[in-house]
Design a protein around this motif. Structure first.
Motif, PDB file in Angstrom:
ATOM      1  N   ARG A  69       0.841  -1.211   0.000  1.00 18.35           N
ATOM      2  CA  ARG A  69       0.000   0.000   0.000  1.00 18.35           C
ATOM      3  C   ARG A  69       0.875   1.259   0.000  1.00 18.35           C
ATOM      4  NH1 ARG A  69      -5.188  -1.672   0.854  1.00 18.35           N
ATOM      5  NH2 ARG A  69      -5.555  -3.412   2.293  1.00 18.35           N
ATOM      6  N   GLU A  70       1.947   1.250   0.774  1.00 20.53           N
ATOM      7  CA  GLU A  70       2.826   2.412   0.837  1.00 20.53           C
ATOM      8  C   GLU A  70       3.537   2.628  -0.497  1.00 20.53           C
ATOM      9  OE1 GLU A  70       4.620   5.794   2.273  1.00 20.53           O
ATOM     10  OE2 GLU A  70       2.911   4.637   3.014  1.00 20.53           O
ATOM     11  N   LEU A  71       3.935   1.529  -1.168  1.00 23.25           N
ATOM     12  CA  LEU A  71       4.544   1.663  -2.495  1.00 23.25           C
ATOM     13  C   LEU A  71       3.603   2.381  -3.452  1.00 23.25           C
ATOM     14  CD1 LEU A  71       6.253  -1.812  -3.101  1.00 23.25           C
ATOM     15  CD2 LEU A  71       7.394   0.413  -3.047  1.00 23.25           C
ATOM     16  N   LEU A  72       2.338   2.032  -3.426  1.00 27.57           N
ATOM     17  CA  LEU A  72       1.360   2.657  -4.321  1.00 27.57           C
ATOM     18  C   LEU A  72       1.124   4.113  -3.947  1.00 27.57           C
ATOM     19  CD1 LEU A  72      -1.234  -0.235  -4.725  1.00 27.57           C
ATOM     20  CD2 LEU A  72       0.644   0.400  -6.251  1.00 27.57           C
ATOM     21  N   ARG A  73       1.120   4.416  -2.652  1.00 24.06           N
ATOM     22  CA  ARG A  73       0.948   5.811  -2.228  1.00 24.06           C
ATOM     23  C   ARG A  73       2.133   6.667  -2.682  1.00 24.06           C
ATOM     24  NH1 ARG A  73      -1.553   3.554   2.517  1.00 24.06           N
ATOM     25  NH2 ARG A  73       0.478   3.381   3.532  1.00 24.06           N
ATOM     26  N   VAL A  74       3.344   6.142  -2.504  1.00 28.54           N
ATOM     27  CA  VAL A  74       4.540   6.890  -2.919  1.00 28.54           C
ATOM     28  C   VAL A  74       4.541   7.104  -4.431  1.00 28.54           C
ATOM     29  CG1 VAL A  74       7.049   6.768  -3.111  1.00 28.54           C
ATOM     30  CG2 VAL A  74       5.934   6.171  -0.954  1.00 28.54           C
ATOM     31  N   ALA A  75       4.172   6.070  -5.181  1.00 32.82           N
ATOM     32  CA  ALA A  75       4.116   6.196  -6.636  1.00 32.82           C
ATOM     33  C   ALA A  75       3.092   7.256  -7.045  1.00 32.82           C
ATOM     34  CB  ALA A  75       3.778   4.853  -7.268  1.00 32.82           C
ATOM     35  N   GLY A  76       1.967   7.259  -6.363  1.00 39.07           N
ATOM     36  CA  GLY A  76       0.939   8.252  -6.664  1.00 39.07           C
ATOM     37  C   GLY A  76       1.413   9.668  -6.401  1.00 39.07           C
ATOM     38  N   ARG A  77       2.122   9.847  -5.273  1.00 38.93           N
ATOM     39  CA  ARG A  77       2.640  11.185  -4.956  1.00 38.93           C
ATOM     40  C   ARG A  77       3.695  11.613  -5.968  1.00 38.93           C
ATOM     41  NH1 ARG A  77       2.372   9.249   0.474  1.00 38.93           N
ATOM     42  NH2 ARG A  77       4.610   8.799   0.482  1.00 38.93           N
ATOM     43  N   GLU A  80       1.859  12.825  -9.051  1.00 38.53           N
ATOM     44  CA  GLU A  80       1.204  14.110  -8.815  1.00 38.53           C
ATOM     45  C   GLU A  80       2.195  15.261  -8.774  1.00 38.53           C
ATOM     46  OE1 GLU A  80      -2.054  14.864  -8.653  1.00 38.53           O
ATOM     47  OE2 GLU A  80      -2.362  12.791  -9.301  1.00 38.53           O
ATOM     48  N   SER A  81       3.436  14.981  -8.333  1.00 35.39           N
ATOM     49  CA  SER A  81       4.417  16.054  -8.182  1.00 35.39           C
ATOM     50  C   SER A  81       4.831  16.652  -9.518  1.00 35.39           C
ATOM     51  CB  SER A  81       5.664  15.532  -7.453  1.00 35.39           C
ATOM     52  OG  SER A  81       6.417  14.659  -8.289  1.00 35.39           O
ATOM     53  N   VAL A  82       4.670  15.914 -10.611  1.00 37.79           N
ATOM     54  CA  VAL A  82       5.073  16.419 -11.918  1.00 37.79           C
ATOM     55  C   VAL A  82       3.899  16.555 -12.879  1.00 37.79           C
ATOM     56  CG1 VAL A  82       7.412  15.507 -11.735  1.00 37.79           C
ATOM     57  CG2 VAL A  82       5.633  14.070 -12.722  1.00 37.79           C
ATOM     58  N   ARG A  83       2.709  16.224 -12.458  1.00 36.23           N
ATOM     59  CA  ARG A  83       1.556  16.340 -13.338  1.00 36.23           C
ATOM     60  C   ARG A  83       1.226  17.810 -13.541  1.00 36.23           C
ATOM     61  NH1 ARG A  83      -2.953  12.327 -11.895  1.00 36.23           N
ATOM     62  NH2 ARG A  83      -1.545  10.979 -13.082  1.00 36.23           N
ATOM     63  N   THR A  84       1.071  18.206 -14.795  1.00 41.52           N
ATOM     64  CA  THR A  84       0.810  19.604 -15.124  1.00 41.52           C
ATOM     65  C   THR A  84      -0.409  20.110 -14.364  1.00 41.52           C
ATOM     66  OG1 THR A  84       1.745  19.299 -17.310  1.00 41.52           O
ATOM     67  CG2 THR A  84       0.299  21.204 -16.993  1.00 41.52           C
ATOM     68  N   GLY A  85      -0.239  21.273 -13.749  1.00 41.75           N
ATOM     69  CA  GLY A  85      -1.326  21.874 -12.992  1.00 41.75           C
ATOM     70  C   GLY A  85      -1.320  21.485 -11.536  1.00 41.75           C
ATOM     71  N   ARG A  86      -0.641  20.413 -11.175  1.00 41.92           N
ATOM     72  CA  ARG A  86      -0.576  19.982  -9.784  1.00 41.92           C
ATOM     73  C   ARG A  86       0.708  20.455  -9.118  1.00 41.92           C
ATOM     74  NH1 ARG A  86      -4.222  15.739  -8.997  1.00 41.92           N
ATOM     75  NH2 ARG A  86      -5.970  16.106 -10.413  1.00 41.92           N
TER      76      ARG A  86
END
Length: 311
Positions: A69-77, A80-86
């Motif tokens: 679960r933590e691996l998926l949370r880190v991947a999601g963050r 999001e850190s490089v997604r345009t607009g975020r």
């Protein structure tokens, strides 16, 4: 470790059945079985045991689940850190006390909901390289110079003509003047240790000297604004140019004077640069804000070099 297999493992653990996990992920039950088997091979352990009710986690599966679960949370963050607009809008200004910084403060007050990351790069070549690589979204620069056009994928718009003022100490010959003309400055020593050969501001002042016969000295190290102000305050023979929008504070006993320059007023031309394919939505907001809040350019009685990008 493949994130799809980790995501499939978590879905199966939550559902308790490979069939339900397959439906949730939009894949076949066979695909779920293959992904779980691949993950078990990578880890070297069994993660599930089959039961009449579906699939239950083994002891190893239970131990791995919170980490999955933590691996998926880190991947999601990370995404999001490089997604345009975020991510924050990254904007370059030359220094923290200049006109460009003031423009960004005004933008932040008008749009506090937009995250900003303000950086300070050295010269236009560095700034353009950062724009083209995606390291920054925009830069405030004087767009220079003859023989060095901007890259075709970099756009620019002139956003502010900043009048230059003369800064003198109390004993300077012009300290009592309410304004001075460029012609009156001929023969006076104007000290500007921050001028670096090859930069856009060096080209600007070279053109100003050539046009009006001024004496601008860039001798000595640039030890910062405090050292500059101390020297100007204590040296009657020296003055310096200061942008009208430059924000500086000095001790009251310095007795410094900021004197408008006229006939004509030299203006430093600030432009906003950006990559024409940059999709960050806040970049469009910044451009619209500047277009709505900054005054017209090329006002009567002002001077700027011929190479300045038009509005």
């Amino acid at each position: 470790m493949d994130l799809d297999t980790v995501r499939t493992f978590v879905a199966a653990a939550d559902a308790g059945q490979f069939r339900e996990a397959a439906a949730e992920l939009g894949v076949t039950q066979q695909a779920v079985s293959k992904r779980i088997a691949a993950l078990e091979r990578d880890l070297g352990v069994r993660l599930f045991t089959r039961t009449p009710r579906g699939a239950e986690l083994t002891i190893d599966g239970q131990a791995f689940l919170p980490h999955a679960r933590e691996l998926l949370r880190v991947a999601g963050r990370a995404v999001e850190s490089v997604r345009t607009g975020r991510r924050p809008l990254r904007v370059d200004v030359i220094n923290s006390r200049g006109a460009a910084s003031g423009l960004m403060r005004g933008f932040h007050r008008a749009h506090p909901e937009i995250d900003l990351d303000v950086v300070m790069l050295f010269d236009i070549d560095t700034a353009v390289g950062a724009i083209r690589s995606g390291a920054i979204d925009a830069s405030f620069r004087a767009v220079a110079t003859p023989g060095r056009p901007l890259a075709e994928d970099v756009e620019s718009v002139r956003v502010l003509d900043e009048p230059l003022q003369l800064l003198t100490g109390p004993a300077h010959a012009l300290a009592g003047a309410r304004s001075v003309t460029l012609a009156q400055l001929a023969g006076h020593r104007i000290w500007m240790p921050g001028i670096v050969p090859g930069t856009e501001w060096a080209v600007y002042y070279d053109d100003l000297v050539a046009e009006y016969g001024l004496t601008i000295e860039a001798t000595g190290p640039n030890l910062g604004s405090d050292a500059l102000l101390d020297t100007i305050a204590d040296t009657p023979a020296l003055a310096t140019f200061m942008g009208e929008h430059t924000s500086l504070v000095w001790p009251a006993d310095h007795g410094l004077r900021r004197i408008p320059v006229t006939d004509p007023t030299p203006v430093y031309p600030h432009s906003l640069l950006w990559h024409r394919d940059n999709p960050h939505p806040a970049l469009a907001t910044l451009r619209a804000h500047l277009a709505a809040t900054v005054a017209d350019h090329d006002a009567a009685g002002t001077w700027a070099p011929d190479w300045v990008v038009p509005r």
